[in-house]
Design a protein around this motif. Structure first.
Motif, PDB file in Angstrom:
ATOM      1  N   HIS A 192       0.825  -1.212   0.000  1.00  0.00           N
ATOM      2  CA  HIS A 192       0.000   0.000   0.000  1.00  0.00           C
ATOM      3  C   HIS A 192       0.860   1.263   0.000  1.00  0.00           C
ATOM      4  CE1 HIS A 192      -3.370   2.671   0.533  1.00  0.00           C
ATOM      5  NE2 HIS A 192      -2.953   3.058   1.716  1.00  0.00           N
ATOM      6  N   ARG A 193       1.594   1.512   1.062  1.00  0.00           N
ATOM      7  CA  ARG A 193       2.497   2.653   1.126  1.00  0.00           C
ATOM      8  C   ARG A 193       3.825   2.195   1.711  1.00  0.00           C
ATOM      9  NH1 ARG A 193      -0.319   7.402   4.347  1.00  0.00           N
ATOM     10  NH2 ARG A 193      -1.264   5.699   5.497  1.00  0.00           N
ATOM     11  N   PHE A 194       4.857   3.031   1.492  1.00  0.00           N
ATOM     12  CA  PHE A 194       6.145   2.694   2.106  1.00  0.00           C
ATOM     13  C   PHE A 194       6.140   3.160   3.557  1.00  0.00           C
ATOM     14  CE2 PHE A 194      10.414   3.538   3.551  1.00  0.00           C
ATOM     15  CZ  PHE A 194      11.101   2.400   3.158  1.00  0.00           C
ATOM     16  N   ALA A 195       6.226   2.209   4.465  1.00  0.00           N
ATOM     17  CA  ALA A 195       6.434   2.468   5.885  1.00  0.00           C
ATOM     18  C   ALA A 195       7.466   1.450   6.333  1.00  0.00           C
ATOM     19  CB  ALA A 195       5.137   2.322   6.670  1.00  0.00           C
ATOM     20  N   PRO A 196       8.575   1.885   6.926  1.00  0.00           N
ATOM     21  CA  PRO A 196       9.671   0.953   7.208  1.00  0.00           C
ATOM     22  C   PRO A 196       9.253  -0.301   7.953  1.00  0.00           C
ATOM     23  CG  PRO A 196      10.406   3.209   7.535  1.00  0.00           C
ATOM     24  CD  PRO A 196       8.934   3.280   7.265  1.00  0.00           C
ATOM     25  N   GLY A 231      14.879   0.837  -5.460  1.00  0.00           N
ATOM     26  CA  GLY A 231      14.210   1.967  -4.833  1.00  0.00           C
ATOM     27  C   GLY A 231      15.188   3.076  -4.532  1.00  0.00           C
ATOM     28  N   ALA A 232      14.672   4.191  -4.045  1.00  0.00           N
ATOM     29  CA  ALA A 232      15.520   5.326  -3.699  1.00  0.00           C
ATOM     30  C   ALA A 232      16.405   4.974  -2.518  1.00  0.00           C
ATOM     31  CB  ALA A 232      14.655   6.540  -3.369  1.00  0.00           C
ATOM     32  N   THR A 263       8.767   9.638  -4.216  1.00  0.00           N
ATOM     33  CA  THR A 263       9.715   8.604  -4.620  1.00  0.00           C
ATOM     34  C   THR A 263      10.955   8.579  -3.742  1.00  0.00           C
ATOM     35  OG1 THR A 263      10.799  10.098  -6.193  1.00  0.00           O
ATOM     36  CG2 THR A 263       8.967   8.780  -7.004  1.00  0.00           C
ATOM     37  N   GLY A 264      11.009   9.451  -2.733  1.00  0.00           N
ATOM     38  CA  GLY A 264      12.128   9.449  -1.804  1.00  0.00           C
ATOM     39  C   GLY A 264      13.271  10.362  -2.176  1.00  0.00           C
ATOM     40  N   LYS A 265      13.102  11.159  -3.218  1.00  0.00           N
ATOM     41  CA  LYS A 265      14.156  12.080  -3.623  1.00  0.00           C
ATOM     42  C   LYS A 265      14.065  13.341  -2.777  1.00  0.00           C
ATOM     43  CE  LYS A 265      14.953  12.274  -7.973  1.00  0.00           C
ATOM     44  NZ  LYS A 265      14.863  12.546  -9.425  1.00  0.00           N
ATOM     45  N   VAL A 266      15.198  13.763  -2.213  1.00  0.00           N
ATOM     46  CA  VAL A 266      15.211  14.958  -1.367  1.00  0.00           C
ATOM     47  C   VAL A 266      14.904  16.191  -2.214  1.00  0.00           C
ATOM     48  CG1 VAL A 266      16.643  16.444   0.084  1.00  0.00           C
ATOM     49  CG2 VAL A 266      16.809  13.956   0.310  1.00  0.00           C
ATOM     50  N   LEU A 267      14.030  17.045  -1.691  1.00  0.00           N
ATOM     51  CA  LEU A 267      13.593  18.228  -2.429  1.00  0.00           C
ATOM     52  C   LEU A 267      14.523  19.409  -2.138  1.00  0.00           C
ATOM     53  CD1 LEU A 267       9.738  17.917  -1.968  1.00  0.00           C
ATOM     54  CD2 LEU A 267      10.955  17.964  -4.150  1.00  0.00           C
ATOM     55  N   ARG A 268      15.595  19.492  -2.884  1.00  0.00           N
ATOM     56  CA  ARG A 268      16.492  20.640  -2.740  1.00  0.00           C
ATOM     57  C   ARG A 268      15.759  21.953  -3.001  1.00  0.00           C
ATOM     58  NH1 ARG A 268      21.433  18.708  -6.415  1.00  0.00           N
ATOM     59  NH2 ARG A 268      22.599  17.368  -4.998  1.00  0.00           N
TER      60      ARG A 268
END
Length: 557
Positions: free
Chosen positions: A277-281, A298-299, A541-546
């Motif tokens: 469903h969603r990414f949760a560790p 994955g990222a 997608t896990g990419k840091v938003l600079r």
């Protein structure tokens, strides 16, 4: 590239096209239909405690395709898919293709303004949405009357498993919103009614995937059936995956990595795709423990989150034999730390929405080299049938070692953007993608990503690439994540600012981290300030938003 000729292990990966592209797997739809025909009882999707076979998946897609056609969905129409990592994503994708149309992959984090733009721009006539997302977001957009959407199908996050499950994390509404039709009811009503699809060609549109819009409004990349099919086979053949493997769905399915490296790869091999469903560790660790997946991509931030979750027990990750990371560069220090946690080396893979995931990858079982001068870890070598040039601003080839823009051509490059001929001509002249990513190739043929063109910092006339500073920051024993941006400075024009989050149980001050960097890089490069955050802002997608950090810092300045 002559650099490959003396290195047989690299030459093997430059030998050409994956070996068995045939009529059965030349298009994305044919890959699924072949899986359903030859392995109908094989598990296609494992979703918590539920299992959907390839035969059941095919029948569900037939049912939805039939319902869409009955509602006036015709050849060339588009179905927007607005769900999380649910079985419904795959059902919707297949149904759109079987009904003669294509899909629009929508980020489930999008809110009203963003969803309205994508529906209006794509001209989607149908929408498949989570019922919670319909109530919270889509209902207002549809009521606004600015879209072409005629049909709305809703689905519960609980669909696809046999019982309510707290691991679905709060999205457990089974209510059918007013004005929508439940996917489960459609499947029950049309069960056993086959649909005869028009076989798409490799050049036909399969999915519109929208770019992030960092330089303007998002553009719809025209991901074709041939694009998707080719790079699914690239994953399979490059890594050496077989029918004994199991794919773990770490990446969001709406993103090109999840779409190709998860959704398309699994049916190509006729193996299960594990979704959560969603990414949760904690939920992801539980899925690994239960389903024993062998491969994922994955990222790097997702791997960091899994490593730092604290929920894993010894042996939990033992099944994961093939690990790849794309979407953001990996710092060498991070790669080393994660290998100690997962017991397997995380290989770099690199590509864009416009290259349908990989254009470069590190060969499986080979460790990527680290550039001695910049400290960057290589993103790999070009994959099958792919040519990558390093060019200057005029599109001219640069010599080995020189930094320039990656220009990519190959079977995975999209033909253009949806209704954007000017953008297509600018970014994909003659079918060669100008990526906007800056890097270089070494004398052995390895490629290194330096940064995005637009993220370069000009400090007193000196070029500072954030990626290099971030790699140094990751070497600090307390740093978990790092992002570097340029901020206005009266004296230098721009100066370097870093944002970091810390590893659980570790402590450090911004001043200590500045001193750490100062000891390891030239005076014009090290960050003048370091701000410590609980968590860095990221895309779905896990990419840091600079960009977000840059805007916040500039506003404060």
């Amino acid at each position: 590239m002559s650099a490959y000729t003396d290195r047989p292990w690299l030459a093997r990966y430059r030998a050409g096209t994956p070996t068995d592209i045939t009529a059965e797997n030349a298009s994305a739809l044919q890959i699924f239909m072949s899986a359903a025909a030859h392995a109908p009882d094989a598990p296609a999707i494992k979703y918590f405690d539920g299992v959907l076979t390839y035969g059941e998946l095919d029948a569900a897609a037939d049912a939805l395709a039939g319902a869409l056609r009955a509602d006036g969905f015709t050849a060339g129409d588009r179905l927007a898919v607005y769900v999380q990592n649910n079985p419904a994503f795959v059902i919707g994708l297949l149904a759109a293709w079987k009904a003669g149309g294509s899909a629009v992959a929508v980020n489930p984090m999008n809110r009203q303004r963003e969803l309205a733009y994508l529906l209006e721009d794509s001209g989607a006539t149908a929408l498949l949405t989570l019922n919670t997302l319909y109530d919270e977001v889509a209902a207002e957009v549809i009521a606004g009357g600015t879209t072409a959407v005629r049909t709305v199908i809703s689905v519960s996050a609980l669909d696809g498993q046999s019982r309510d499950d707290d691991r679905v994390l709060g999205d457990q509404s089974a209510d059918v919103p007013v004005g929508t039709r439940a996917l489960s009811a459609i499947i029950a009503e049309h069960d056993g009614t086959p649909v005869t699809p028009t076989a798409p060609s490799a050049d036909d549109l399969a999915v519109l995937t929208y770019t992030s819009g960092t330089t303007g409004k998002p553009k719809g990349a025209l991901n074709t059936h041939g694009n998707l099919a080719f790079n699914a086979q690239t994953y399979r053949d490059w890594i050496g995956l077989t029918g004994e493997d199991v794919v773990l769905g770490v990446a969001p399915l709406f993103h090109i990595t999840g779409l190709v490296g998860h959704v398309m790869l699994a049916p190509l091999l006729r193996i299960p795709l594990v979704l959560t469903h969603r990414f949760a560790p904690a939920v992801m660790v539980d899925a690994v423990r239960e389903h024993r997946p062998t491969f994922t991509v994955g990222a790097i931030t997702a791997y960091i989150a899994l490593a730092d979750s604290g929920g894993a027990r010894p042996g939990d990750f033992d099944s994961l034999r093939a690990l790849y990371s794309g979407g953001a560069p990996i710092a060498p220090a991070v790669a080393d730390r994660l290998e100690s946690v997962f017991g397997a080396y995380i290989h770099n893979i690199y590509g864009l929405t416009e290259t349908n995931s990989p254009s470069h990858a590190v060969p499986f079982g080979v460790r990527a080299p680290v550039d001695g001068e910049s400290g960057a870890l290589s993103v790999g070598v070009p994959v099958f049938n792919t040519v990558v040039r390093v060019v200057d601003d005029d599109g001219e080839d640069l010599p080995v070692g020189a930094i320039g823009e990656f220009a990519t051509s190959g079977p995975q490059v999209v033909p253009g953007y949806w209704n954007r001929p000017d953008a297509t001509a600018e970014s994909i002249p003659g079918g060669e993608l100008r990526t906007g990513d800056v890097g270089f190739m070494d004398s052995d043929g390895w490629f290194y990503l330096v940064d995005r063109k637009k993220d370069m910092i000009n400090a007193s006339g000196y070029k500072v690439w954030p990626r290099e500073v971030e790699d140094v920051l990751y070497g600090h024993p307390a740093v978990a994540e790092a992002a570097v941006v340029g901020v206005p400075d009266e004296y230098r024009g721009e100066t370097v600012k870093a944002f970091v989050s810390l590893q659980p149980g570790k402590a450090a001050t911004g001043e200590e981290i500045v001193e750490f960097c100062k000891s390891q890089m030239a005076a014009y490069k090290y960050p003048r300030s370091v701000e410590i955050l609980d968590e860095l802002p990221k895309t779905a997608t896990g990419k840091v938003l600079r960009r977000t950090l840059r805007d916040q810092a500039a506003a404060r300045a």
